[in-house]
Write a protein that holds these residues in place. Structure first.
Motif, PDB file in Angstrom:
ATOM      1  N   TYR A  11     -20.969  22.355  58.274  1.00 31.38           N
ATOM      2  CA  TYR A  11     -21.843  23.275  57.542  1.00 31.38           C
ATOM      3  C   TYR A  11     -23.054  23.534  58.417  1.00 31.38           C
ATOM      4  O   TYR A  11     -23.885  22.654  58.621  1.00 31.38           O
ATOM      5  CB  TYR A  11     -22.256  22.693  56.186  1.00 31.38           C
ATOM      6  N   VAL A  48     -18.769  26.933  57.994  1.00 36.01           N
ATOM      7  CA  VAL A  48     -19.251  27.917  57.029  1.00 36.01           C
ATOM      8  C   VAL A  48     -20.186  28.884  57.739  1.00 36.01           C
ATOM      9  O   VAL A  48     -21.110  28.461  58.439  1.00 36.01           O
ATOM     10  CB  VAL A  48     -19.997  27.233  55.855  1.00 36.01           C
ATOM     11  N   SER A  51     -25.184  32.200  55.150  1.00 39.07           N
ATOM     12  CA  SER A  51     -25.129  33.012  53.937  1.00 39.07           C
ATOM     13  C   SER A  51     -25.909  34.314  54.091  1.00 39.07           C
ATOM     14  O   SER A  51     -26.282  34.706  55.185  1.00 39.07           O
ATOM     15  CB  SER A  51     -25.655  32.206  52.748  1.00 39.07           C
ATOM     16  N   SER A  80     -19.645  33.082  53.471  1.00 40.95           N
ATOM     17  CA  SER A  80     -20.441  32.724  52.287  1.00 40.95           C
ATOM     18  C   SER A  80     -21.408  33.825  51.883  1.00 40.95           C
ATOM     19  O   SER A  80     -22.123  33.683  50.894  1.00 40.95           O
ATOM     20  CB  SER A  80     -21.211  31.425  52.538  1.00 40.95           C
ATOM     21  N   HIS A  83     -21.500  34.960  48.370  1.00 39.20           N
ATOM     22  CA  HIS A  83     -21.886  33.935  47.396  1.00 39.20           C
ATOM     23  C   HIS A  83     -23.295  33.414  47.652  1.00 39.20           C
ATOM     24  O   HIS A  83     -23.712  32.424  47.081  1.00 39.20           O
ATOM     25  CB  HIS A  83     -20.891  32.781  47.398  1.00 39.20           C
ATOM     26  N   PRO A  91     -26.554  28.830  49.511  1.00 35.71           N
ATOM     27  CA  PRO A  91     -25.710  29.568  48.577  1.00 35.71           C
ATOM     28  C   PRO A  91     -25.626  28.843  47.240  1.00 35.71           C
ATOM     29  O   PRO A  91     -25.477  27.621  47.205  1.00 35.71           O
ATOM     30  CB  PRO A  91     -24.338  29.598  49.260  1.00 35.71           C
ATOM     31  N   LYS A  94     -21.587  27.023  45.629  1.00 33.95           N
ATOM     32  CA  LYS A  94     -21.037  26.115  46.632  1.00 33.95           C
ATOM     33  C   LYS A  94     -19.551  25.826  46.404  1.00 33.95           C
ATOM     34  O   LYS A  94     -18.800  25.638  47.349  1.00 33.95           O
ATOM     35  CB  LYS A  94     -21.838  24.827  46.652  1.00 33.95           C
ATOM     36  N   VAL A  97     -17.441  28.453  48.085  1.00 31.57           N
ATOM     37  CA  VAL A  97     -17.454  28.290  49.543  1.00 31.57           C
ATOM     38  C   VAL A  97     -16.585  27.093  49.940  1.00 31.57           C
ATOM     39  O   VAL A  97     -15.793  27.165  50.884  1.00 31.57           O
ATOM     40  CB  VAL A  97     -18.901  28.137  50.065  1.00 31.57           C
ATOM     41  N   ARG A 100     -12.985  28.015  49.771  1.00 28.60           N
ATOM     42  CA  ARG A 100     -12.560  28.800  50.939  1.00 28.60           C
ATOM     43  C   ARG A 100     -12.258  27.887  52.120  1.00 28.60           C
ATOM     44  O   ARG A 100     -11.286  28.093  52.848  1.00 28.60           O
ATOM     45  CB  ARG A 100     -13.618  29.834  51.314  1.00 28.60           C
TER      46      ARG A 100
END
Length: 166
Positions: A11, A48, A51, A80, A83, A91, A94, A97, A100
């Motif tokens: 992340y 990720v 965002s 993301s 979202h 975001p 969560k 995400v 995904r």
């Protein structure tokens, strides 16, 4: 490095968000280093994308992340931006995400027949005064009920972007 595991979920923080050019060097180096340290040259590496915080440098950084996913083998990226929140770096959705990421891992690492991530632009075709966009991984894609599509832009030969209806 004495531990054994199947892959990595990363992340990304945003402290280097204004250095997309530098990220294009550092992120591949991180992946190469981890793969070497864990003696796994093809270790899956999922991450990720930043965002949708409304900051000028963020679209460039997200583009760098997308390009790196395409360039570095055995990586996957969870989008993301749909979202996220334009005023909050974290975001709010969560779970979506995380799902995904999970679908990407299930599809690419474990071979399950699930859509691996959110829709990704694939190609376009000009049809009269309209542009038809095609997306990969978009089965069942639609606008949320009662909402219009937002944040579309088009550029002419001059490279200047203008808002567009979608």
């Amino acid at each position: 490095a004495r531990f054994s595991f199947r892959g990595v979920i990363w992340y990304q923080g945003e402290s280097n968000r204004s250095q997309a050019w530098r990220y294009r060097e550092l992120f591949p180096a991180l992946i190469r280093d981890w793969r070497a340290r864990f003696s796994n040259e093809d270790m899956p590496f999922y991450f990720v994308q930043l965002s949708s915080l409304n900051r000028p440098s963020w679209p460039w950084f997200r583009d760098s992340q997308l390009r790196l996913m395409k360039e570095i083998s055995n990586t996957g990226m969870a989008v993301s931006s749909d979202h996220g929140d334009s005023l909050d770096v974290h975001p709010r959705h969560k779970r979506e995400v995380g799902e995904r990421l999970a679908f990407s891992v299930l599809n690419r690492t474990y071979g399950h027949k699930v859509t691996p991530n959110g829709p990704r632009y694939q190609s376009m075709k000009i049809d009269g005064d309209a542009i038809v966009l095609h997306f990969a991984d978009a089965e069942g894609m639609r606008a949320a009920q009662g909402t219009r599509l937002i944040d579309f832009e088009v550029a002419g030969a001059d490279g200047i972007y203008h808002p567009a209806e979608a």
